[in-house]
Enzyme design. Structure first.
Site, PDB file in Angstrom:
ATOM      1  N   ASP A 294       0.880  -1.161   0.000  1.00 30.12           N
ATOM      2  CA  ASP A 294       0.000   0.000   0.000  1.00 30.12           C
ATOM      3  C   ASP A 294       0.930   1.227   0.000  1.00 30.12           C
ATOM      4  O   ASP A 294       2.108   1.114   0.350  1.00 30.12           O
ATOM      5  CB  ASP A 294      -0.858  -0.036   1.269  1.00 30.12           C
ATOM      6  CG  ASP A 294      -1.626   1.247   1.485  1.00 30.12           C
ATOM      7  OD1 ASP A 294      -2.266   1.726   0.534  1.00 30.12           O
ATOM      8  OD2 ASP A 294      -1.575   1.784   2.619  1.00 30.12           O
ATOM      9  N   LEU A 295       0.417   2.368  -0.385  1.00 36.27           N
ATOM     10  CA  LEU A 295       1.264   3.569  -0.425  1.00 36.27           C
ATOM     11  C   LEU A 295       1.094   4.452   0.821  1.00 36.27           C
ATOM     12  O   LEU A 295       2.012   4.600   1.630  1.00 36.27           O
ATOM     13  CB  LEU A 295       0.933   4.380  -1.688  1.00 36.27           C
ATOM     14  CG  LEU A 295       1.589   5.758  -1.789  1.00 36.27           C
ATOM     15  CD1 LEU A 295       3.111   5.637  -1.922  1.00 36.27           C
ATOM     16  CD2 LEU A 295       1.016   6.532  -2.978  1.00 36.27           C
ATOM     17  N   ASP A 296      -0.107   5.030   0.953  1.00 32.11           N
ATOM     18  CA  ASP A 296      -0.350   6.029   1.999  1.00 32.11           C
ATOM     19  C   ASP A 296      -0.264   5.406   3.391  1.00 32.11           C
ATOM     20  O   ASP A 296      -1.079   4.541   3.734  1.00 32.11           O
ATOM     21  CB  ASP A 296      -1.742   6.655   1.811  1.00 32.11           C
ATOM     22  CG  ASP A 296      -1.856   7.434   0.509  1.00 32.11           C
ATOM     23  OD1 ASP A 296      -0.897   8.115   0.136  1.00 32.11           O
ATOM     24  OD2 ASP A 296      -2.924   7.357  -0.136  1.00 32.11           O
TER      25      ASP A 296
ATOM     26  N   GLU B  61       0.055  -3.341   4.579  1.00 30.36           N
ATOM     27  CA  GLU B  61      -1.015  -2.337   4.731  1.00 30.36           C
ATOM     28  C   GLU B  61      -0.996  -1.654   6.094  1.00 30.36           C
ATOM     29  O   GLU B  61      -0.521  -2.222   7.074  1.00 30.36           O
ATOM     30  CB  GLU B  61      -2.370  -3.040   4.604  1.00 30.36           C
ATOM     31  CG  GLU B  61      -2.975  -3.000   3.223  1.00 30.36           C
ATOM     32  CD  GLU B  61      -3.502  -1.621   2.836  1.00 30.36           C
ATOM     33  OE1 GLU B  61      -3.555  -0.720   3.708  1.00 30.36           O
ATOM     34  OE2 GLU B  61      -3.877  -1.442   1.667  1.00 30.36           O
ATOM     35  N   ASP B  62      -1.569  -0.447   6.156  1.00 25.44           N
ATOM     36  CA  ASP B  62      -1.754   0.224   7.450  1.00 25.44           C
ATOM     37  C   ASP B  62      -3.238   0.445   7.737  1.00 25.44           C
ATOM     38  O   ASP B  62      -3.585   1.022   8.764  1.00 25.44           O
ATOM     39  CB  ASP B  62      -1.038   1.583   7.466  1.00 25.44           C
ATOM     40  CG  ASP B  62      -1.731   2.598   6.574  1.00 25.44           C
ATOM     41  OD1 ASP B  62      -2.105   2.227   5.439  1.00 25.44           O
ATOM     42  OD2 ASP B  62      -1.917   3.747   7.000  1.00 25.44           O
TER      43      ASP B  62
ATOM     44  N   LYS C 154      -9.116   5.257   6.243  1.00 26.43           N
ATOM     45  CA  LYS C 154      -7.862   4.799   5.650  1.00 26.43           C
ATOM     46  C   LYS C 154      -8.130   3.697   4.632  1.00 26.43           C
ATOM     47  O   LYS C 154      -8.861   2.753   4.928  1.00 26.43           O
ATOM     48  CB  LYS C 154      -6.906   4.291   6.729  1.00 26.43           C
ATOM     49  CG  LYS C 154      -6.279   5.395   7.553  1.00 26.43           C
ATOM     50  CD  LYS C 154      -5.226   4.834   8.498  1.00 26.43           C
ATOM     51  CE  LYS C 154      -4.596   5.945   9.319  1.00 26.43           C
ATOM     52  NZ  LYS C 154      -3.701   5.386  10.356  1.00 26.43           N
TER      53      LYS C 154
ATOM     54  N   SER D 124      -2.543   0.887  -4.618  1.00 25.69           N
ATOM     55  CA  SER D 124      -3.008   2.069  -3.894  1.00 25.69           C
ATOM     56  C   SER D 124      -4.430   2.458  -4.275  1.00 25.69           C
ATOM     57  O   SER D 124      -4.829   2.365  -5.435  1.00 25.69           O
ATOM     58  CB  SER D 124      -2.077   3.249  -4.188  1.00 25.69           C
ATOM     59  OG  SER D 124      -2.590   4.415  -3.575  1.00 25.69           O
ATOM     60  N   ALA D 125      -5.166   2.947  -3.282  1.00 28.05           N
ATOM     61  CA  ALA D 125      -6.530   3.430  -3.517  1.00 28.05           C
ATOM     62  C   ALA D 125      -6.533   4.887  -3.956  1.00 28.05           C
ATOM     63  O   ALA D 125      -7.590   5.479  -4.179  1.00 28.05           O
ATOM     64  CB  ALA D 125      -7.346   3.279  -2.244  1.00 28.05           C
TER      65      ALA D 125
ATOM     66  N   LYS E 100     -10.760  -0.909  -1.901  1.00 27.53           N
ATOM     67  CA  LYS E 100     -10.572  -1.725  -0.699  1.00 27.53           C
ATOM     68  C   LYS E 100     -11.764  -1.493   0.236  1.00 27.53           C
ATOM     69  O   LYS E 100     -12.241  -0.378   0.302  1.00 27.53           O
ATOM     70  CB  LYS E 100      -9.265  -1.313   0.004  1.00 27.53           C
ATOM     71  CG  LYS E 100      -8.016  -1.464  -0.870  1.00 27.53           C
ATOM     72  CD  LYS E 100      -6.808  -0.785  -0.216  1.00 27.53           C
ATOM     73  CE  LYS E 100      -5.618  -0.753  -1.169  1.00 27.53           C
ATOM     74  NZ  LYS E 100      -4.439  -0.038  -0.626  1.00 27.53           N
TER      75      LYS E 100
ATOM     76  N   THR F 263       1.703   9.952   4.032  1.00 24.13           N
ATOM     77  CA  THR F 263       0.607  10.724   3.436  1.00 24.13           C
ATOM     78  C   THR F 263      -0.714  10.464   4.149  1.00 24.13           C
ATOM     79  O   THR F 263      -1.650  11.254   3.998  1.00 24.13           O
ATOM     80  CB  THR F 263       0.458  10.381   1.942  1.00 24.13           C
ATOM     81  OG1 THR F 263       0.831   9.017   1.767  1.00 24.13           O
ATOM     82  CG2 THR F 263       1.325  11.273   1.082  1.00 24.13           C
TER      83      THR F 263
HETATM   84  C1  BG6 Z   1      -5.884   5.769   0.177  1.00 21.62           C
HETATM   85  C2  BG6 Z   1      -5.889   6.502   1.496  1.00 21.62           C
HETATM   86  O1  BG6 Z   1      -4.602   5.290  -0.091  1.00 21.62           O
HETATM   87  O2  BG6 Z   1      -6.293   6.629  -0.879  1.00 21.62           O
HETATM   88  C3  BG6 Z   1      -7.231   7.162   1.744  1.00 21.62           C
HETATM   89  O3  BG6 Z   1      -5.601   5.565   2.533  1.00 21.62           O
HETATM   90  C4  BG6 Z   1      -7.604   8.044   0.560  1.00 21.62           C
HETATM   91  O4  BG6 Z   1      -7.159   7.917   2.924  1.00 21.62           O
HETATM   92  C5  BG6 Z   1      -7.595   7.190  -0.724  1.00 21.62           C
HETATM   93  O5  BG6 Z   1      -8.887   8.620   0.737  1.00 21.62           O
HETATM   94  C6  BG6 Z   1      -7.963   8.003  -1.959  1.00 21.62           C
HETATM   95  O6  BG6 Z   1      -6.965   8.945  -2.219  1.00 21.62           O
HETATM   96  P1  BG6 Z   1      -7.075  10.121  -3.280  1.00 21.62           P
HETATM   97  O7  BG6 Z   1      -5.671  10.668  -3.330  1.00 21.62           O
HETATM   98  O8  BG6 Z   1      -7.467   9.491  -4.576  1.00 21.62           O
HETATM   99  O9  BG6 Z   1      -8.074  11.086  -2.779  1.00 21.62           O
HETATM  100 MG    MG Z   2      -2.681   3.158   3.687  1.00 21.40          MG
END
Ligand code: BG6
Ligand code: MG
Length: 223
Positions: free
Chosen positions: A10-12, A172-173, A46, A117-118, A148, A18
């Site tokens: 996962d990224l964030d 993942e976090d 998240k 990543s989402a 997710k 982030t």
């Molecule tokens: C996920 C984060 O990686 O991305 C969420 O954990 C976030 O908090 C989601 O809402 C969507 O991100 P973005 O950048 O497309 O608004």
């Molecule tokens: Mg995350």
């Protein structure tokens, strides 16, 4: 016999912090709308998509019927513009502790590396961190239909890496993210508290504890 052939991140909140910027930007928007917002509630956001996060915030404030779809899109865009100003300051120094060493170990062992990543901002964050060349594939929110806890983003990353799901580890976090990894039939490493990461197969408090030897040992010991 299963073998460790890929690690999908996962990224964030895993590669870089982030998750904190998402939190700050949602908190500002929620408070502008008169909706109280704290870290405990933020855990539920998240890993889930931008629009789903907004819906949850509006429901929390009892305001889910107060806005048209167009107005909701505007609110989501407002949060994203704020988020984009926050991520402008990201540099390679913002990699979370131990992450680059972990990526190097995985690469050196000839194990594939994926990103699941989402976020629609994933490519820009990876570029600012200058770690794009570690990843054999990157799957972001723009390329999947279901976010997710649906497993799609992890399944797609494994497919693109050409690795069987049971031979993948996901990191993942987010609670929704751990669920996505498990539903994908993969081994889940959770970064965070025991409570939030309860469904993970192996939990670390922080990314600084991630080593290939330990992850591999836990992965091979799991049924
Ligand atoms: C996920 C984060 O990686 O991305 C969420 O954990 C976030 O908090 C989601 O809402 C969507 O991100 P973005 O950048 O497309 O608004
Ligand atoms: Mg995350």
């Amino acid at each position: 016999m299963k073998e460790l052939h890929a690690v999908i991140f996962d990224l964030d909140g895993v590669i870089t912090d982030t998750a904190e910027y998402h939190y700050l930007a949602w908190k500002a928007l929620a408070e502008e709308l008169g909706i109280s917002f704290d870290r405990e509630f933020n855990e539920q956001l998240k890993g889930i998509s931008r629009m789903e996060s907004l819906e949850k915030i509006l429901i929390k404030g009892g305001k889910e019927n107060e806005f048209t779809y167009e107005e909701k899109e505007k609110l989501a865009t407002q949060k994203n513009e704020h988020y984009k100003t926050l991520i402008k300051r990201i540099t390679p120094n913002d990699l979370l502790p131990g992450i680059e060493a972990f990526l190097q170990e995985i690469k050196a062992a000839n194990i594939k590396i994926g990103l699941a990543s989402a976020s629609k901002n994933a490519f820009s964050v990876i570029e600012s961190l200058q770690v794009g060349n570690y990843f054999d594939t990157i799957v972001d929110a723009a390329t999947v239909k279901n976010s997710k806890p649906d497993p799609e983003v992890f399944l797609k990353a494994a497919d693109q890496l050409n690795v069987a799901y049971e031979n993948c580890v996901g990191v993942e976090d987010a609670e929704a993210g751990v669920e996505a990894i498990k539903r994908a039939g993969m081994f889940a490493v959770g970064v965070g508290t025991k409570e939030a990461m309860a469904k993970a197969d192996y939990i670390v408090n922080s990314t600084g504890e991630l080593t290939l030897a330990k992850v591999k040992e836990k992965f091979l010991a799991a049924k």
